[in-house]
Design an enzyme around this catalytic site. Structure first.
Site, mmCIF file in Angstrom:
data_model
loop_
_atom_site.group_PDB
_atom_site.id
_atom_site.type_symbol
_atom_site.label_atom_id
_atom_site.label_comp_id
_atom_site.label_asym_id
_atom_site.label_seq_id
_atom_site.Cartn_x
_atom_site.Cartn_y
_atom_site.Cartn_z
ATOM 1 N N GLU A 339 21.436 -15.107 41.132
ATOM 2 C CA GLU A 339 22.367 -16.433 40.876
ATOM 3 C C GLU A 339 22.926 -16.395 42.526
ATOM 4 O O GLU A 339 24.519 -16.690 42.490
ATOM 5 C CB GLU A 339 23.352 -14.956 39.733
ATOM 6 C CG GLU A 339 23.092 -15.193 38.515
ATOM 7 C CD GLU A 339 23.644 -14.388 37.781
ATOM 8 O OE1 GLU A 339 23.385 -14.562 36.712
ATOM 9 O OE2 GLU A 339 24.625 -13.410 38.436
HETATM 10 C C1 TNX Z 1 23.755 -11.062 34.679
HETATM 11 S S1 TNX Z 1 21.462 -10.030 35.962
HETATM 12 C C2 TNX Z 1 23.560 -11.008 36.322
HETATM 13 C C3 TNX Z 1 24.783 -9.383 36.722
HETATM 14 C C4 TNX Z 1 25.962 -9.753 35.570
HETATM 15 C C5 TNX Z 1 25.163 -10.064 34.445
HETATM 16 C C6 TNX Z 1 25.511 -10.018 33.025
HETATM 17 C C7 TNX Z 1 22.047 -10.195 37.327
HETATM 18 C C8 TNX Z 1 20.939 -9.905 38.838
HETATM 19 N N1 TNX Z 1 22.766 -10.754 37.175
HETATM 20 O O1 TNX Z 1 25.712 -10.860 37.403
HETATM 21 O O2 TNX Z 1 26.996 -9.061 35.702
HETATM 22 O O3 TNX Z 1 24.590 -11.108 34.493
HETATM 23 O O4 TNX Z 1 24.891 -9.517 31.940
#
Ligand code: TNX
Length: 533
Positions: A339
């Site tokens: 992300e």
């Molecule tokens: C996605 S999964 C994220 C996290 C959040 C999560 C909540 C991932 C690698 N990044 O930053 O906490 O979703 O489910």
């Protein structure tokens, strides 16, 4: 009433018999006919399912006279001492750990077709023998032995037996070498004691990797001597604005030591270049504009980034990776990489090209979230796939191509094993961006054939992450992890041939009373035929 297990009942015979009747077959008092003793659990009633089970012969009964017999090796003795510690409170037996004698429970190392973590359990009237090539194998065998005993064995006060283990042989070894659970200690901080509690729960299901998500926008949780404000300031809050916290190096070493005593390797994660607000807030010079943002206590993602063009960014990365690697006896260092929505793609690739060699320089193997496959994964790197059924075909194809080119995969599909997903719309904790994930959905998939175009040999294992935006205390961890964690553990350990919901749900149901005895707060899914409480 404290039960006594000697041969002479202290109550008069007639009253004793009445008590026995009242105890509905659970009696072990003097004259209890064997027929009253509850039948031992079948050898196959274990989670994760063992690779092979051959039932037969007389059960072994643990008694006041049972000893735990170990090889003359300090590590085998430690596993024996751990087993004795598990069994003593509820049985009330002394269970001495010795390296001589016959019978009883024997823990023994030997060459054989056990692999690095497998074991054999042989049970009969004369005793139980666990054999493995490694202490880790013996430890996993101990977890099987533990599950074959009545759930009451998990209680902390003396319980009624009998303590029987069915006769026969279990031969067992894992399908995957990497069987992980992740705990996000950044969104909400968890103390060393809380992490240890979770480690003990993971060990019961033969999980061998504990991934700690040590940094994110809301908190930096590990002391770094060369950048002290990361922990002292960056760790000073959490989601919702609570006090946060961080691990001193001594705390962290204690977690690593405790995990190792349960045969778990700790995988530390510093999430970069996104998810870095806590670091950017702690040191203005890390920010591209030289201005530190405020600490963040919300739950948005994708708004922060390290400054890829600045030289100081790589001083920072070098210091953090060096200090963290020095705290890490394990093989891996997780660099996040998910992300990074505010990092331009070119910058992201540049950053990963520079950072992965730093991890290697300090002797560790890179793990990254699967977005790493959009850059150039280093040789030997592992990518952790967290997509879902609805993830775009191009993204899946990119992961598959990296896998064909040698990048190993850890599978954490969000709509299967993200432990923070709600079970149903009424689940009080968790989020639902990846959908509602009931127990069956969480279990019913095959890691070996999950992503098309991925060679089976690229799949190194399964990990169940628990993100903690909504998770504040151990009871919250447990409610989301149990029962789904057990399913993830089975997907990681058990041969595909043993997989099947109809058998699994029965074995899973038998864990309920064990969780009750352990004080684990779990979700009593209507999909699982739990015995009445
Ligand atoms: C996605 S999964 C994220 C996290 C959040 C999560 C909540 C991932 C690698 N990044 O930053 O906490 O979703 O489910």
């Amino acid at each position: 009433m404290r039960q006594h297990h000697g041969t002479t009942p202290r109550t008069p015979r007639v009253l004793g018999s009445l008590l026995l009747l009242a105890a509905a077959g659970a009696g072990t008092l003097g004259a209890a006919p064997e027929a009253r003793a509850a039948a031992p659990a079948p050898l196959s009633r274990v989670v994760p399912a063992p690779a092979s089970v051959t039932p037969g012969g007389t059960p072994y009964r643990i008694t006041r006279a049972t000893g735990i017999r170990v090889d003359a090796s300090a590590e085998v003795r430690r596993v024996g001492t751990y087993l004795a510690g598990l069994l003593r409170p509820a049985t009330g037996y002394p269970l001495p750990v010795t390296d001589h004698g016959t019978g009883g429970i024997r823990l023994h190392l030997a060459d054989g077709d056990f692999g690095a973590e497998g074991y054999r359990l042989l049970s009969g009237a004369g005793g139980v023998t666990l054999t493995a090539r490694t202490p880790a194998g013996l430890f996993h065998g101990v977890q099987t032995l533990r599950q074959l005993l009545p759930a009451a064995v998990e209680r902390k006060t003396v319980q009624r037996g009998p303590w029987q283990i069915a006769g026969g042989t279990v031969r067992d070894r894992p399908r995957y070498a990497y069987r992980g659970a992740m705990l996000d200690v950044s969104r909400h901080f968890f103390t060393v004691a809380q992490v240890k509690r979770y480690i003990d729960q993971l060990a019961l299901y033969k999980i061998n990797e504990l991934h700690l998500h040590l940094s994110d926008d809301q908190g930096w949780r590990i002391a770094i001597d060369s950048w002290p404000r990361l922990a002292s300031y960056g760790g000073s809050t959490q989601v919702g604005g609570g006090p946060g916290g961080h691990y001193t190096k001594a705390d962290y070493r204690e977690i690593v030591r405790y995990a190792a005593s349960r045969y778990l390797e700790v995988v530390p994660e510093i999430d970069m270049p996104g998810h870095t607000n806590a670091a950017l807030a702690s040191y203005a010079r890390l920010d591209c504009d030289g201005v530190a943002p405020p600490l963040y206590t919300g739950t948005q993602v994708g708004f922060s980034s390290l400054c890829v063009p600045k030289a100081v960014t790589y001083d920072f990365v070098d210091d953090v990776v060096r200090e963290l690697a020095a705290l890490t006896p394990g093989r891996y260092l997780h660099i996040g990489g998910d992300e990074a929505h505010s990092t331009p793609h070119g910058d992201y690739v540049t950053f990963m090209d520079r950072v992965q060699p730093v991890v290697a320089r300090y002797g560790k193997t890179v793990i990254g979230w699967h977005q790493l496959t959009g850059a150039h994964p280093a040789e030997g790197a592992l990518a952790q796939y967290w997509g879902l059924d609805g993830t775009g075909a191009a993204e899946k194809a990119q992961v598959a191509e990296a896998a064909r080119n040698g990048t190993g995969l850890i599978l954490s599909p969000a709509d299967r094993v993200y432990l923070d997903m709600k079970y149903t719309k009424d689940t009080g904790l968790g989020t639902r961006w990846a959908g509602l994930v009931e127990v069956r959905r969480s279990y019913d998939w095959n890691p070996g054939a999950y992503l098309s175009g991925v060679p089976a040999s690229a799949v190194r294992g399964v990990e169940a992450p628990l993100w903690s935006e909504t998770v504040k205390k151990s009871a919250d961890i447990e409610y989301l992890a149990f029962p789904r964690l057990a399913g993830a553990a089975e997907l990681g350990w058990s041969p595909a041939a043993t997989h099947g919901w109809s058998g699994y749900k029965v074995r899973l149901a038998a864990q309920g009373p064990r969780w009750d005895a352990l004080g684990i707060h779990y979700y009593r899914s209507p999909q699982v035929p739990w015995p009445a409480r």
